[in-house]
Design a protein around this motif. Structure first.
Motif, mmCIF file in Angstrom:
data_model
loop_
_atom_site.group_PDB
_atom_site.id
_atom_site.type_symbol
_atom_site.label_atom_id
_atom_site.label_comp_id
_atom_site.label_asym_id
_atom_site.label_seq_id
_atom_site.Cartn_x
_atom_site.Cartn_y
_atom_site.Cartn_z
ATOM 1 N N ASN A 101 -33.074 21.825 27.869
ATOM 2 C CA ASN A 101 -32.071 22.106 28.895
ATOM 3 C C ASN A 101 -32.042 23.582 29.287
ATOM 4 O OD1 ASN A 101 -31.481 19.379 28.730
ATOM 5 N ND2 ASN A 101 -29.779 19.663 27.323
ATOM 6 N N SER A 102 -31.108 24.331 28.720
ATOM 7 C CA SER A 102 -30.927 25.726 29.134
ATOM 8 C C SER A 102 -32.150 26.589 28.833
ATOM 9 C CB SER A 102 -29.694 26.318 28.444
ATOM 10 O OG SER A 102 -29.804 26.227 27.031
ATOM 11 N N VAL B 44 -34.535 26.257 31.739
ATOM 12 C CA VAL B 44 -34.014 26.931 32.937
ATOM 13 C C VAL B 44 -34.071 28.448 32.783
ATOM 14 C CG1 VAL B 44 -31.962 27.282 34.367
ATOM 15 C CG2 VAL B 44 -32.570 24.984 33.594
ATOM 16 N N ASP B 45 -33.660 28.951 31.623
ATOM 17 C CA ASP B 45 -33.665 30.406 31.400
ATOM 18 C C ASP B 45 -35.082 30.964 31.478
ATOM 19 O OD1 ASP B 45 -30.941 30.312 31.053
ATOM 20 O OD2 ASP B 45 -31.013 30.361 28.865
ATOM 21 N N ARG C 191 -29.043 31.400 39.453
ATOM 22 C CA ARG C 191 -28.235 30.294 38.960
ATOM 23 C C ARG C 191 -26.909 30.241 39.709
ATOM 24 N NH1 ARG C 191 -29.117 30.494 33.542
ATOM 25 N NH2 ARG C 191 -29.211 28.403 32.658
ATOM 26 N N ASP D 259 -22.958 28.586 39.844
ATOM 27 C CA ASP D 259 -21.949 28.135 38.887
ATOM 28 C C ASP D 259 -21.482 26.738 39.282
ATOM 29 O OD1 ASP D 259 -19.687 27.729 37.231
ATOM 30 O OD2 ASP D 259 -19.374 29.901 37.091
ATOM 31 N N ASP E 58 -23.424 25.864 33.769
ATOM 32 C CA ASP E 58 -24.209 24.643 33.909
ATOM 33 C C ASP E 58 -23.351 23.417 33.613
ATOM 34 O OD1 ASP E 58 -26.345 26.294 34.429
ATOM 35 O OD2 ASP E 58 -27.206 26.133 32.418
ATOM 36 N N TYR F 265 -27.157 17.067 31.070
ATOM 37 C CA TYR F 265 -27.273 18.496 31.405
ATOM 38 C C TYR F 265 -27.809 18.651 32.821
ATOM 39 C CZ TYR F 265 -29.080 23.259 31.617
ATOM 40 O OH TYR F 265 -29.342 24.549 32.008
ATOM 41 N N ALA G 74 -28.525 22.095 35.758
ATOM 42 C CA ALA G 74 -28.368 23.466 36.248
ATOM 43 C C ALA G 74 -28.733 23.474 37.726
ATOM 44 C CB ALA G 74 -29.267 24.427 35.482
#
Length: 462
Positions: A363-364, A367-368, A379, A381, A399, A413, A415
């Motif tokens: 997930n994050s 994306v990161d 990104r 909100d 996210d 999840y 984003a």
């Protein structure tokens, strides 16, 4: 409810087929029901409830009865230690020696079990969650939420009806139906009725879709007349939701690498009344068809292939069919798909990345890592996006992170990323160049100072 003999035997038959975990449980169940044509709707419901109950509780059952006990004894442990059936009820299907085991298992204290057992997870999942910094209490809460039976959510098709109208119709037919807490189109049904032959389903008034998945369409921000791509369309549940928001205008591409999944999408599109969907088979995320659409999409949705651990309420066998090595392979695929899909997004357009996983590595982290190498994206909100749609949802960060224990949805999840306007990209690039030039100048000054200092030392040397 006590099982009948035919139901009990069907449960054992299903478990024998499923427990090697060579095929998805739902596929095995469908095959079993086709083979047992005498099983009615109530029989099937009772069989499914017991089979999936065993699968959800299997870590506990293996700890109680033993790793090699087998289907019948695990089912006995489920009835005795989890469901707390009376000895009189158990005597209907089990031998005297098995009833003696049941007495012993009824007294087992699950609070003394290892963390993985208490959470209802396999050990590799607990290890992965620990590695991501989750506490024991968090893991237990996640496990408890995913260890429950999932509700049945449907999404009203706004092309053909309104949610309130559909609610009235369902209640008039004696369905237990309530609006879902967050989705403006969602309805939660009680008792999990069979819907495949219901006139409302056949007429395209609604689709079965978890509320968390419905919210994905909402945060995508799709509008009438836009160019939109569902990059990993699968059987098309999210494609249909996007198309309804677009009011069947514009153009909606549904890409997938599976011809079978796209074939299953066609009748769903026909039922829905959508006319703007273009289903296209692709060989991979690097297919030439994708390259032709570069920079043209207002919205690109990437519902990435993932471990599916957020759907354990519905697919409890996944915790045995997935592995940590498999998740690592998925991570590489997820990163590649996201990078390829990003090329389609026009300036100012949105890129939505989503999974039904509880693991941050899917997930994050994905994306990161993407944002670190793609400065042209930023990104957004999700809390702000949902607020604009009048959806109040408690989230800890920017996210969309959903879980059954807090939100009543699958583990989910998403984003939302936006390709920055060109002016912003230019200004950011200029600012970066200025910083680099300033840093280079400082380095030059320091080198010059060091050289002078060295000369002074040399000159003063005896």
């Amino acid at each position: 409810m006590l099982l009948t003999t035919i139901q009990f035997n069907a449960v054992l038959d299903a478990l024998e087929q499923i427990l090697p975990f060579t095929a998805p449980a739902d596929v095995c169940m469908s095959r079993l029901f086709r083979e047992h044509k005498k099983l009615g709707a109530r029989d099937r419901s009772a069989v499914a409830e017991n089979v999936f109950g065993v699968l959800r509780a299997l870590p506990k059952l293996k700890w109680i009865a033993g790793e090699e006990a087998g289907a019948r004894l695990w089912l006995l442990a489920f009835h005795a230690a989890v469901e707390k059936r009376t000895m009189k009820e158990l005597a209907t299907f089990y031998r005297e020696d098995q009833l003696e085991l049941a007495k012993k298992w009824k007294a087992v204290n699950l609070a003394e079990a290892p963390l993985a057992v208490r959470a209802g997870f396999t050990q590799w999942i607990v290890d992965a969650l620990h590695a991501e910094g989750r506490s024991n209490d968090e893991i237990l809460a996640i496990g408890h939420g995913l260890g429950q039976s999932a509700p049945l959510d449907i999404r009203a098709n706004l092309l053909k009806t309104k949610r309130d109208t559909l609610l009235e119709q369902l209640r008039a037919e004696h369905f237990v139906a309530e609006p879902t807490p967050y989705s403006p189109w969602g309805i939660r049904l009680g008792a999990k009725p069979a819907l495949s032959r219901h006139p409302g389903f056949l007429g395209g008034l609604y689709e079965v879709q978890d509320e968390g998945s419905q919210l994905l369409a909402l945060i995508s921000g799709v509008r009438r007349g836009q160019m939109v791509t569902d990059f990993c369309a699968g059987a098309g549940g999210k494609t249909l939701a996007l198309g309804a928001l677009m009011q069947s205008t514009g153009r909606l591409y549904a890409f997938d690498v599976s011809e079978k999944r796209l074939a299953n999408l066609k009748p769903r599109v026909a039922r829905s009344g959508l006319s703007n969907v273009q289903a296209q088979l692709i060989s991979s995320e690097h297919d030439q068809k994708i390259k032709r659409l570069a920079g043209k999409m207002d919205v690109v949705l990437v519902d990435a292939p993932c471990s599916g651990l957020g759907t354990l309420r519905r697919n409890p066998d996944l915790k045995y069919r997935q592995t940590l090595v498999g998740v690592g392979e998925l991570n590489n695929k997820q990163a590649s798909i996201l990078a390829s899909a990003a090329r389609l997004v026009k300036v100012g357009g949105r890129l939505v990345y989503a999974t039904c996983s509880i693991l941050e590595s899917e997930n994050s982290v994905i994306v990161d890592t993407f944002l670190a190498t793609h400065p042209e994206f930023e990104r957004m909100d999700v809390r702000t996006l949902l607020s604009k749609e009048r959806v109040e949802l408690e989230l800890a960060g920017p996210d969309l992170v959903l879980n059954p224990q807090q939100h009543g949805t699958d583990g989910f999840y998403a984003a939302v990323l936006q390709r920055k306007p060109l002016q912003a990209q230019v200004l950011e690039s200029e600012a970066t160049e200025e910083l680099e030039e300033s840093a280079a100048a400082n380095d030059a000054d320091e080198e010059s100072g060091e050289a002078v200092a060295v000369e002074e030392v040399v000159a003063s040397a005896p």
